[in-house]
Motif scaffolding. Structure first.
Motif, short mmCIF file in Angstrom:
data_model
loop_
_atom_site.label_atom_id
_atom_site.label_comp_id
_atom_site.label_asym_id
_atom_site.label_seq_id
_atom_site.Cartn_x
_atom_site.Cartn_y
_atom_site.Cartn_z
N VAL A 44 0.84 -1.20 0.00
CA VAL A 44 0.00 0.00 0.00
C VAL A 44 0.87 1.25 0.00
CG1 VAL A 44 -1.61 1.37 1.37
CG2 VAL A 44 -1.98 -1.07 1.11
N HIS A 186 -5.75 -1.19 2.18
CA HIS A 186 -6.29 -1.47 0.86
C HIS A 186 -7.64 -2.15 1.04
CE1 HIS A 186 -6.11 -4.16 -2.96
NE2 HIS A 186 -6.61 -2.97 -3.28
N GLN A 198 -8.18 0.68 -7.64
CA GLN A 198 -7.92 0.07 -6.35
C GLN A 198 -8.32 1.10 -5.28
OE1 GLN A 198 -7.06 -3.10 -5.92
NE2 GLN A 198 -6.95 -3.38 -8.15
N TYR A 200 -8.50 2.59 -1.40
CA TYR A 200 -7.74 2.70 -0.15
C TYR A 200 -8.47 3.63 0.80
CZ TYR A 200 -4.13 0.94 -3.31
OH TYR A 200 -3.44 0.19 -4.24
#
Length: 306
Positions: A44, A186, A198, A200
């Motif tokens: 991450v 994540h 993605q 986060y």
């Protein structure tokens, strides 16, 4: 005292509050069909450090933002306000169209207002009707530093100059704030407006940021400037969500900020990174200084014995 002058002052300060609290236009946030392996803490950090660098280098992007503010005088009556346009950073600049929120609460205000931010000043196109009250000039110029000095109030000066510092926040700095969080993680794969991303998220308080002595991406000077702006706005904590595309650039951020007036949320979609931010200030002959409105308000108050 002229009621239209009071309305103009209220509308202008509402715009400053919204942009400073600056930064859902939507899209779905559904997981992809297949389960995605969650990234480790080290992964991450690696991904977001790279995203920070790419975003910092892009210098500009198109922006669609929805801000939801508490029902307080500080936010012009609160509600939902939408902004769209282009934003540049290093140096900070923007050309946005604003609608909703405080505009709906201000009698006689237009349905939408164009705002230009350049060289530490905001310019608002208040429309042809308002120009009649401003020597035929439809653009209102708001210089926060000058306004702070003119106020003569130490508290107001701190608030206004803090707003000025907080204006200078790019999406890269939002990534930097997320990297400050101990709870960063994540969430998984998601689609935003049909784009594979993605997801986060993380939460951090201002107290935690002050206790931390370094940053994974910001230099000492940049971090000090960021903290100065946050302290000036009265924000006590941030909850940040971020969606990054396959090119390593943010396509959406979702910020929830705790302030003395209540919670402010800002959902922003970014596109066309690197698009030229050709922001220009209106001609001086077409601008009216907000300081003159404040002077008239002061004269009116004196006339009432206040």
């Amino acid at each position: 005292m002229n009621k239209s002058i009071r309305r103009r002052a209220g509308l202008s300060l509402t715009a400053v509050a919204v942009v400073a609290a600056v930064s859902a236009c939507g899209g779905e946030d559904a997981k992809n069909g297949a389960e995605t392996k969650l990234q480790s803490g080290a992964e991450v950090t690696k991904v977001l450090k790279a995203a920070y660098q790419k975003t910092e280098e892009a210098k500009s992007a198109k922006v669609e933002m929805v801000a939801t503010m508490p029902d307080s005088a500080a936010f012009g009556g609160g509600g939902e306000m939408k902004l769209s346009g282009v934003m540049g950073w290093d140096p900070m600049m923007m050309d946005m169209t604003m609608s909703g929120g405080g505009l709906k609460m201000t009698p006689g205000a237009p349905e939408q207002v164009r705002m230009v931010w350049l060289d530490n000043a905001m310019y608002m196109d208040t429309g042809a009707a308002a120009a009649k009250e401003m020597d035929g000039k439809r653009w209102l110029k708001i210089d926060l530093k000058s306004l702070a000095e003119q106020s003569g109030s130490a508290a107001l000066q701190k608030q206004l100059t803090g707003s000025l510092d907080s204006m200078d926040q790019s999406p890269a700095e939002q990534i930097a704030m997320l990297l400050e969080s101990k709870s960063i993680k994540h969430v998984g794969a998601a689609k935003v407006d049909g784009v594979d991303t993605q997801h986060y998220k993380g939460t951090i308080s201002l107290e935690e940021m002050l206790e931390k002595n370094d940053s994974l991406v910001l230099g000492e000077k940049e971090r000090a400037q960021l903290l100065k702006g946050l302290k000036g706005t009265g924000i006590s904590s941030y909850s940040t969500q971020l969606w990054v595309n396959k090119d390593g650039l943010p396509v959406k951020t979702d910020l929830s900020m705790k302030t003395p007036e209540g919670v402010v949320t800002m959902v922003t979609n970014y596109s066309d990174y690197g698009a030229k931010a050709s922001v220009k200030a209106p001609p001086a002959a077409e601008t009216f200084d907000f300081g003159r409105i404040m002077e008239k308000l002061g004269e009116g108050m004196k006339g009432l014995g206040v």
